[in-house]
Motif scaffolding. Structure first.
Motif, mmCIF file in Angstrom:
data_model
loop_
_atom_site.group_PDB
_atom_site.id
_atom_site.type_symbol
_atom_site.label_atom_id
_atom_site.label_comp_id
_atom_site.label_asym_id
_atom_site.label_seq_id
_atom_site.Cartn_x
_atom_site.Cartn_y
_atom_site.Cartn_z
ATOM 1 N N ILE A 2 25.039 9.215 21.325
ATOM 2 C CA ILE A 2 26.404 8.738 21.086
ATOM 3 C C ILE A 2 26.630 8.620 19.587
ATOM 4 O O ILE A 2 25.812 8.073 18.859
ATOM 5 C CB ILE A 2 26.623 7.384 21.790
ATOM 6 C CG1 ILE A 2 26.551 7.602 23.304
ATOM 7 C CG2 ILE A 2 27.949 6.764 21.382
ATOM 8 C CD1 ILE A 2 26.589 6.332 24.104
ATOM 9 N N LYS A 3 27.738 9.141 19.136
ATOM 10 C CA LYS A 3 28.063 9.122 17.706
ATOM 11 C C LYS A 3 28.741 7.813 17.323
ATOM 12 O O LYS A 3 29.442 7.207 18.130
ATOM 13 C CB LYS A 3 28.980 10.288 17.369
ATOM 14 C CG LYS A 3 28.329 11.633 17.577
ATOM 15 C CD LYS A 3 29.287 12.748 17.230
ATOM 16 C CE LYS A 3 28.602 14.083 17.456
ATOM 17 N NZ LYS A 3 29.463 15.201 17.124
ATOM 18 N N LYS A 4 28.546 7.428 16.066
ATOM 19 C CA LYS A 4 29.199 6.217 15.545
ATOM 20 C C LYS A 4 30.714 6.328 15.658
ATOM 21 O O LYS A 4 31.396 5.344 15.928
ATOM 22 C CB LYS A 4 28.809 5.975 14.087
ATOM 23 C CG LYS A 4 27.482 5.314 13.912
ATOM 24 C CD LYS A 4 27.255 4.971 12.449
ATOM 25 C CE LYS A 4 25.953 4.242 12.272
ATOM 26 N NZ LYS A 4 25.732 3.825 10.876
ATOM 27 N N SER A 5 31.243 7.529 15.458
ATOM 28 C CA SER A 5 32.694 7.723 15.518
ATOM 29 C C SER A 5 33.241 7.414 16.919
ATOM 30 O O SER A 5 34.340 6.876 17.052
ATOM 31 C CB SER A 5 33.075 9.139 15.099
ATOM 32 O OG SER A 5 32.457 10.093 15.943
ATOM 33 N N TYR A 6 32.474 7.729 17.958
ATOM 34 C CA TYR A 6 32.904 7.417 19.323
ATOM 35 C C TYR A 6 32.971 5.901 19.520
ATOM 36 O O TYR A 6 33.939 5.378 20.086
ATOM 37 C CB TYR A 6 31.958 8.040 20.353
ATOM 38 C CG TYR A 6 32.282 7.600 21.754
ATOM 39 C CD1 TYR A 6 33.317 8.208 22.462
ATOM 40 C CD2 TYR A 6 31.596 6.556 22.363
ATOM 41 C CE1 TYR A 6 33.646 7.790 23.741
ATOM 42 C CE2 TYR A 6 31.914 6.130 23.645
ATOM 43 C CZ TYR A 6 32.932 6.748 24.329
ATOM 44 O OH TYR A 6 33.266 6.329 25.599
ATOM 45 N N TYR A 80 25.978 0.489 18.312
ATOM 46 C CA TYR A 80 25.385 1.776 17.931
ATOM 47 C C TYR A 80 23.857 1.657 17.908
ATOM 48 O O TYR A 80 23.153 2.515 18.454
ATOM 49 C CB TYR A 80 25.911 2.244 16.575
ATOM 50 C CG TYR A 80 25.264 3.525 16.128
ATOM 51 C CD1 TYR A 80 25.604 4.743 16.722
ATOM 52 C CD2 TYR A 80 24.296 3.523 15.132
ATOM 53 C CE1 TYR A 80 24.994 5.922 16.340
ATOM 54 C CE2 TYR A 80 23.677 4.703 14.735
ATOM 55 C CZ TYR A 80 24.032 5.893 15.341
ATOM 56 O OH TYR A 80 23.417 7.062 14.962
#
Length: 109
Positions: A2-6, A80
Motif C-alpha cells: 500500500i502506498k503512502k498516497s493511498y 502506513y
C-alpha cells in the motif's frame, strides 16, 4: 504494498464517507489472502498476531481471506507503518498477499 498516497487519500475522505473521527480510537481491520485455508488458520495463531483480535476467515472464488482487527488510533504515518509491518509479516509467513485495511467505529458492549 500500500502506498503512502493511498493512505493520505483515505484519511482525506474517511470523515465524509464513514463519518468517523480519526482522532478517536477506532476498530482497524487488516486482511490477508491465501489459496489455502489451513495456512491462514495456522497464521491466525501466530504469536506475532496476539495483539490483534481474530475476526474471521472467509472464502471467495477459491481464495481465503483472514481478517484481524485492533482498536487503536492511527495517523497517516502510523497506519502506513502498520501496513508495512503486516506486509513484511505476510511475506515472511508465505502468505500470498496482505490485502489492506478498513476502519469502523468501536462497538460498545
Amino acid at each position: 504494498m500500500i502506498k503512502k498516497s493511498y493512505i493520505k487519500e483515505y484519511f482525506k475522505t474517511i470523515n465524509s464517507i464513514k463519518n468517523l473521527d480519526l482522532k478517536k480510537e477506532l476498530n482497524w481491520g487488516f486482511y490477508f489472502s491465501h489459496k489455502e485455508k489451513e495456512h491462514l488458520i495456522n497464521i491466525s495463531k501466530n504469536s506475532a498476531l496476539n495483539k490483534y483480535d481474530f475476526k474471521e476467515i472467509v472464502s471467495c472464488d477459491n481464495i481465503y481471506y483472514l481478517q484481524i482487527a485492533k482498536n487503536e488510533i492511527h495517523t497517516e504515518e502510523s497506519l502506513y507503518k502498520r501496513c508495512v509491518e503486516l506486509y513484511k509479516f505476510s511475506k515472511n509467513q508465505g502468505i500470498d498477499r496482505f490485502d489492506g485495511f478498513d476502519v469502523e467505529e468501536v462497538l460498545k458492549a
